[in-house]
Design a protein around this motif. Sequence first.
Motif, short mmCIF file in Angstrom:
data_model
loop_
_atom_site.label_atom_id
_atom_site.label_comp_id
_atom_site.label_asym_id
_atom_site.label_seq_id
_atom_site.Cartn_x
_atom_site.Cartn_y
_atom_site.Cartn_z
N ASN A 199 -25.10 79.93 36.20
CA ASN A 199 -25.05 79.66 35.07
C ASN A 199 -25.75 80.83 34.00
OD1 ASN A 199 -24.30 76.97 35.02
ND2 ASN A 199 -26.21 76.07 35.29
N SER A 235 -29.23 76.35 31.33
CA SER A 235 -29.55 75.30 32.26
C SER A 235 -30.76 74.31 31.74
CB SER A 235 -29.95 75.49 33.64
OG SER A 235 -31.34 76.21 33.26
N ARG A 236 -30.89 73.03 32.17
CA ARG A 236 -32.00 72.42 31.48
C ARG A 236 -33.48 72.74 31.89
NH1 ARG A 236 -29.16 67.35 29.97
NH2 ARG A 236 -27.34 67.37 31.60
N GLU A 237 -33.40 73.45 32.95
CA GLU A 237 -34.60 73.49 33.47
C GLU A 237 -35.43 74.82 32.79
OE1 GLU A 237 -32.30 71.70 36.00
OE2 GLU A 237 -32.12 73.92 36.17
N TYR A 256 -23.91 73.78 25.88
CA TYR A 256 -25.18 74.14 25.49
C TYR A 256 -24.75 75.00 24.03
CZ TYR A 256 -27.57 73.37 29.76
OH TYR A 256 -28.15 72.81 31.23
N ASN A 286 -21.60 70.57 31.14
CA ASN A 286 -22.74 70.51 30.27
C ASN A 286 -22.09 71.54 29.02
OD1 ASN A 286 -24.52 68.53 31.10
ND2 ASN A 286 -25.14 69.96 32.59
N SER A 307 -34.49 75.76 29.50
CA SER A 307 -34.38 75.92 28.13
C SER A 307 -34.66 74.56 27.62
CB SER A 307 -33.11 76.32 27.87
OG SER A 307 -32.01 75.71 28.43
N LYS A 308 -35.83 74.36 26.95
CA LYS A 308 -36.04 73.19 26.44
C LYS A 308 -35.60 73.29 24.79
CE LYS A 308 -40.18 72.08 29.18
NZ LYS A 308 -39.99 73.37 29.72
N PRO A 309 -35.25 72.37 24.17
CA PRO A 309 -34.95 72.10 22.58
C PRO A 309 -35.77 73.21 22.08
CG PRO A 309 -34.68 70.12 23.51
CD PRO A 309 -35.30 70.90 24.69
#
Lengths: 420, 249
Positions: A337, A355-357, A413, A411, A359-361
């Motif tokens: 990723n 990736s979700r882990e 982004y 997903n 990057s937080k919004p």
Amino acid sequence: ADIISTVEFNHTGELLATGDKGGRVVIFQREQESKNQPHRRGEYNVYSTFQSHEPEFDYLKSLEIEEKINKIRWLPQQNAAYFLLSTNDKTVKLWKVSERDKRPEGYNLKDEDGRLRDPSMITVLRVPVLRPMDLMVEATPRRVFANAHTYHINSISVNSDYETYMSADDLRINLWNFEITNQSFNIVDIKPANMEELTEVITAAEFHPHHCNTFVYSSSKGTIRLCDMRASALCDRHAKFFEEPEDPSNRSFFSEIISSISDVKFSHSGRYIMTRDYLTVKVWDLNMENRPIETYQVHDYLRSKLCSLYENDCIFDKFECVWNGSDSVIMTGSYNNFFRMFDRHTKRDVTLEASRESSKPRAVLKPRKVCVGGKRRKDEISVDSLDFSKKILHTAWHPSENIIAVAATNNLYIFQDKVN
Amino acid sequence: MFVRGLKRKCFDGEEDIEGTLAGIKAIPSYNLQRQSLLDMSLVKLQLCHMLVEPNLCRSVLIANTVRQIQEEMTQDGTWQMINTQSTGQASLDRLVSTDILCRSSREQAEGKHIPGYSTFNKDFEGDQTEDSSETMSTASSVQAPRNLQSNMWEMENPQENKGNFQKSLDQIFETLENKSPNSVEDLFSEVDNSYYDLDTMLTGMMNNTKMGHCDGLETFSSPATTTSNSNCKSDLNELDHIVEILVES
């Protein structure tokens, strides 16, 4: 959610379209920036979703035709509606996406439910008026361009004349007029008379952004051909031929495979083309055919792993590449990723992760680094820990702003420049 | 399929393999690794013939890789026979068609002594053809060093191999994690006899099933003999066959 197979901004950047493996197209629209919150950039929300292609069965060959959307290309906007081309392996479709936010009320001959009124009961005439209704976005197929490709379509490209477009498969390129669906012109054909002699296929093709007679196509042997449609109807003879001489010290059995070009893109200026092969991104000046002017290493640490990557088929992954609006930065994807950006002027590059882990919004993305040997620092990841199932093949860059869309398997982004 | 990390090593980590070819030939395991790459490529071509709609680009790239290996093996094999033949890596431009390449190799191979068939599995010893003059006894563990003769495969009677066909395929495909043995049998259940030749040639991969062919190669400590041109002859026949498959698909 299905695996995303293509991502594309429209010409203003207001809309972002994604196609997936299930034949669906999802279009996102950017929020209007409100005067109340000038610091808050417009976010992208779902605007329209529709099923573009369905799975088909080729009875003659007993083969399934996948509904996966290979490419989406927008047409420039000419009226209130939006038009895009979407294609699977065999069929290109022109879709019209339009809004409906008013409806007429007060017909004379039918009532509000649509039932016909008895004419003898009508005593008063009235003029129907348009009243607002909830916004409805509808997508309708306007053209279907079918049965023109024996092999799998890998590229479509809208011409700068906005009247024609081309579709390219492994061995042929066809030129279409948007108005005519039962006919197309074959402009490139590299199929050998004897298929046993086949050693090279077309991998990507694109029209020049300004010159409607010029296009390029890339091959599995790492070459790019520029063709001029004014020269002849069948552009089998190229006007320019771009190929970098092979480096004999790097030669291996995998040299040809890793030289195969997976994507070719003109710069917005039309002066350069960018190509992506397995390990590098190259920028070519149209005026110099014998070598690229810039070469960027995407993930050179994989060079010593080519045998394993051949074994697990990763060496055949087709990565795309994109220019930013000003042609100063180029971006492409990698594994785990990760995606990479190269600034052509400062020569700096960065590796980021989608990736979700990680990057937080609204959090700033942290640069990543792959450790190639020796001691691994705390934040680095070693080559052997890379996840090769997480590949970023498709990315897109807003035409004028620093907004990027990155497709990581299923997903999407969307990243923006940090607002101070 | 490998998804997490790359634990298995093949050519990986051996930089000299990817260097100039002239310097490599002195390394004993080069021929083995090259053979393994050839085997892997042929299996890949077979598999993509079986899939729904083969990706033409991938097939062409694999076929070209096979052709490259063939070319090099041809030059190695006929190196001593034909003194006038150039030793440099023939450019692919000079390769007009595989037919021509096959023909010239075959003609050169006529009358040459065909070395013995090497086996790595006791089950195969009894099935070898009359032509094989040497058979090697095998160690049960893949770790034990062996005298490795060049793999050679004849146009054998398919019936002889039929008993081992399913079993050998099962063992081969154990290494390919995305295929279950059962599905492979289904895939090949309607295959015609010409595929059996591929099987015997692939027996070189058999012994590596426990470790994966890439790892297994690194445990061979004894030098390989030079590849015989009959090796290329059989491989070239296989390439013809593979190209036919590509054409038909």
